[in-house]
Design a protein around this motif. Structure first.
Motif, mmCIF file in Angstrom:
data_model
loop_
_atom_site.group_PDB
_atom_site.id
_atom_site.type_symbol
_atom_site.label_atom_id
_atom_site.label_comp_id
_atom_site.label_asym_id
_atom_site.label_seq_id
_atom_site.Cartn_x
_atom_site.Cartn_y
_atom_site.Cartn_z
ATOM 1 N N PHE A 4 12.709 2.160 2.440
ATOM 2 C CA PHE A 4 12.458 0.809 2.647
ATOM 3 C C PHE A 4 11.140 0.335 3.374
ATOM 4 O O PHE A 4 10.508 -0.611 3.127
ATOM 5 N N LEU A 5 11.304 1.016 4.572
ATOM 6 C CA LEU A 5 10.247 0.627 5.512
ATOM 7 C C LEU A 5 8.837 1.313 4.980
ATOM 8 O O LEU A 5 7.628 0.724 5.620
ATOM 9 N N GLY A 6 8.888 2.298 4.172
ATOM 10 C CA GLY A 6 7.506 2.795 3.892
ATOM 11 C C GLY A 6 6.586 1.932 3.345
ATOM 12 O O GLY A 6 5.311 1.731 3.793
ATOM 13 N N PRO A 7 6.820 1.117 2.251
ATOM 14 C CA PRO A 7 6.135 0.411 1.528
ATOM 15 C C PRO A 7 5.624 -0.812 2.623
ATOM 16 O O PRO A 7 4.452 -1.373 2.449
ATOM 17 N N ILE A 8 6.392 -1.328 3.337
ATOM 18 C CA ILE A 8 6.080 -2.613 4.195
ATOM 19 C C ILE A 8 5.165 -2.134 5.082
ATOM 20 O O ILE A 8 4.044 -2.638 5.683
ATOM 21 N N ALA A 9 5.416 -0.659 5.735
ATOM 22 C CA ALA A 9 4.342 -0.325 6.742
ATOM 23 C C ALA A 9 3.029 -0.261 6.353
ATOM 24 O O ALA A 9 2.115 -0.413 7.067
ATOM 25 N N GLY A 10 2.902 0.012 4.913
ATOM 26 C CA GLY A 10 1.553 -0.033 4.128
ATOM 27 C C GLY A 10 0.764 -1.218 4.163
ATOM 28 O O GLY A 10 -0.338 -1.514 4.202
ATOM 29 N N PHE A 11 1.661 -2.208 4.095
ATOM 30 C CA PHE A 11 1.256 -3.770 4.219
ATOM 31 C C PHE A 11 0.736 -4.128 5.726
ATOM 32 O O PHE A 11 0.431 -5.413 5.926
ATOM 33 N N GLY A 12 1.107 -3.310 6.640
ATOM 34 C CA GLY A 12 0.663 -3.663 8.084
ATOM 35 C C GLY A 12 -0.806 -3.902 8.267
ATOM 36 O O GLY A 12 -1.366 -4.769 8.835
ATOM 37 N N VAL A 13 -1.587 -2.976 7.583
ATOM 38 C CA VAL A 13 -3.180 -3.152 7.451
ATOM 39 C C VAL A 13 -3.475 -4.543 6.866
ATOM 40 O O VAL A 13 -4.185 -5.223 7.295
ATOM 41 N N THR A 14 -3.022 -4.873 5.865
ATOM 42 C CA THR A 14 -3.249 -6.003 5.146
ATOM 43 C C THR A 14 -2.581 -7.304 5.807
ATOM 44 O O THR A 14 -3.618 -8.243 5.925
ATOM 45 N N PHE A 15 -1.714 -7.271 6.519
ATOM 46 C CA PHE A 15 -1.324 -8.487 7.299
ATOM 47 C C PHE A 15 -2.124 -8.529 8.413
ATOM 48 O O PHE A 15 -2.453 -9.739 8.943
ATOM 49 N N SER A 16 -2.573 -7.549 9.100
ATOM 50 C CA SER A 16 -3.247 -7.439 10.257
ATOM 51 C C SER A 16 -4.851 -8.217 10.017
ATOM 52 O O SER A 16 -5.387 -8.922 10.886
ATOM 53 N N THR A 17 -5.337 -7.849 8.807
ATOM 54 C CA THR A 17 -6.789 -8.363 8.500
ATOM 55 C C THR A 17 -6.729 -9.742 7.715
ATOM 56 O O THR A 17 -7.831 -10.341 7.747
ATOM 57 N N MET A 18 -5.493 -10.111 7.394
ATOM 58 C CA MET A 18 -5.291 -11.352 6.535
ATOM 59 C C MET A 18 -5.650 -12.533 7.361
ATOM 60 O O MET A 18 -6.117 -13.544 7.029
ATOM 61 N N PHE A 19 -5.481 -12.258 8.882
ATOM 62 C CA PHE A 19 -5.485 -13.537 9.481
ATOM 63 C C PHE A 19 -6.744 -13.481 10.437
ATOM 64 O O PHE A 19 -7.094 -14.338 11.295
ATOM 65 N N LYS A 20 -7.566 -12.684 10.287
ATOM 66 C CA LYS A 20 -9.055 -12.499 11.022
ATOM 67 C C LYS A 20 -9.902 -13.390 10.348
ATOM 68 O O LYS A 20 -9.921 -13.725 9.348
ATOM 69 N N LYS A 21 -11.144 -13.841 11.240
ATOM 70 C CA LYS A 21 -11.868 -14.789 10.677
ATOM 71 C C LYS A 21 -13.067 -13.889 9.804
ATOM 72 O O LYS A 21 -13.143 -12.879 10.156
ATOM 73 N N ALA A 22 -13.248 -14.284 8.580
ATOM 74 C CA ALA A 22 -14.203 -13.591 7.614
ATOM 75 C C ALA A 22 -15.334 -13.472 8.122
ATOM 76 O O ALA A 22 -16.123 -14.516 8.768
ATOM 77 N N ASN A 23 -16.197 -12.542 8.022
ATOM 78 C CA ASN A 23 -17.607 -12.286 8.466
ATOM 79 C C ASN A 23 -18.408 -12.605 7.074
ATOM 80 O O ASN A 23 -18.524 -11.501 6.453
#
Length: 188
Positions: A4-23
Motif C-alpha cells: 500500500f505504501l510503495g505507490p504512495i512513496a513514489g508520489f512523494g517526489v511529485t508532491f514535494s515539487t508540486m508546491f515549489k515556485k515554477a522556474n
C-alpha cells in the motif's frame, strides 16, 4: 502494508515539487545574454572603409568538417574592387542545416574575415532560408564606410589594409562625375 505504501512513496517526489515556485523563462520577451565567446551566426567582416576582408581563398570551406560552407573566389579589377587583395569571395554560402558551430572555419581564415556573432535566433520554416548567402552574412556598413565595389583608399596598398592602418572614410569620387564649379555662383 508495504504494498500500500510503495505507490504512495513514489508520489512523494511529485508532491514535494508540486508546491515549489515554477522556474519560468519569458524567452521572447526577456532574452538571457550569451557568453562573450558564444558561437552563433557567422559574419563576414569589412575593413574600415567598407572593403570586404574575404579574399576568396576557400580555406574556411576546406576546414569545415560538415561541408557547410561554399566559397567561389574571383579576381578583383580596377573597375570593381571588393577587397584590397587580388581576389575576393564572389559567392559565399553557409548552410546552417549542416553547420555544427565548431568554429574551425574561423580559425582557418587568414584575414579574420569570418567571425561568429552572438546571434542565435536563426529558426526558419523554410529550408532554403537557412542557406545564408553573402548579402546576409556581410557585416552592416558603419558610418564612414562605402559599400563595395570601390577603389582602395588613396595612397594605400594591400599591406596597409592587412596591417590595419587604413581608417574609415569614403573612397574618392569616380572620375565620371563632374567636379563642382566654384565660379558658377558668381554668374548672373
Amino acid at each position: 502494508m508495504t504494498k500500500f505504501l510503495g505507490p504512495i512513496a513514489g508520489f512523494g517526489v511529485t508532491f514535494s515539487t508540486m508546491f515549489k515556485k515554477a522556474n519560468t523563462e519569458f524567452y521572447p520577451e526577456e532574452k538571457t545574454p550569451t557568453a562573450p565567446r558564444y558561437h552563433g551566426r557567422h559574419q563576414l567582416n569589412r575593413y574600415a572603409d567598407g572593403l570586404e576582408k574575404c579574399i576568396g581563398c576557400e580555406l574556411c570551406a576546406w576546414a569545415c568538417p560538415a561541408d557547410a560552407i561554399f566559397v567561389e573566389g574571383a579576381d578583383n579589377t580596377d573597375e570593381e574592387r571588393y577587397s584590397p587583395g587580388e581576389r575576393y569571395g564572389r559567392v559565399y554560402q553557409i548552410n546552417y542545416l549542416r553547420c555544427i558551430g565548431c568554429g574551425l572555419c574561423i580559425e582557418a581564415c587568414p584575414t579574420r574575415a569570418l567571425t561568429m556573432t552572438n546571434e542565435y535566433e536563426m529558426a526558419d520554416d523554410n529550408r532554403a532560408g537557412l542557406i545564408y548567402e553573402k548579402d546576409r552574412l556581410l557585416a552592416p556598413l558603419e558610418s564612414g564606410m562605402v559599400d563595395s565595389p570601390h577603389p582602395m583608399a588613396p595612397g594605400t596598398t594591400a599591406e596597409d589594409y592587412y596591417r590595419g592602418t587604413v581608417t574609415g572614410g569614403a573612397a574618392p569620387a569616380s572620375q565620371d562625375e563632374p567636379e563642382a564649379d566654384d565660379t558658377a555662383g558668381d554668374r548672373p
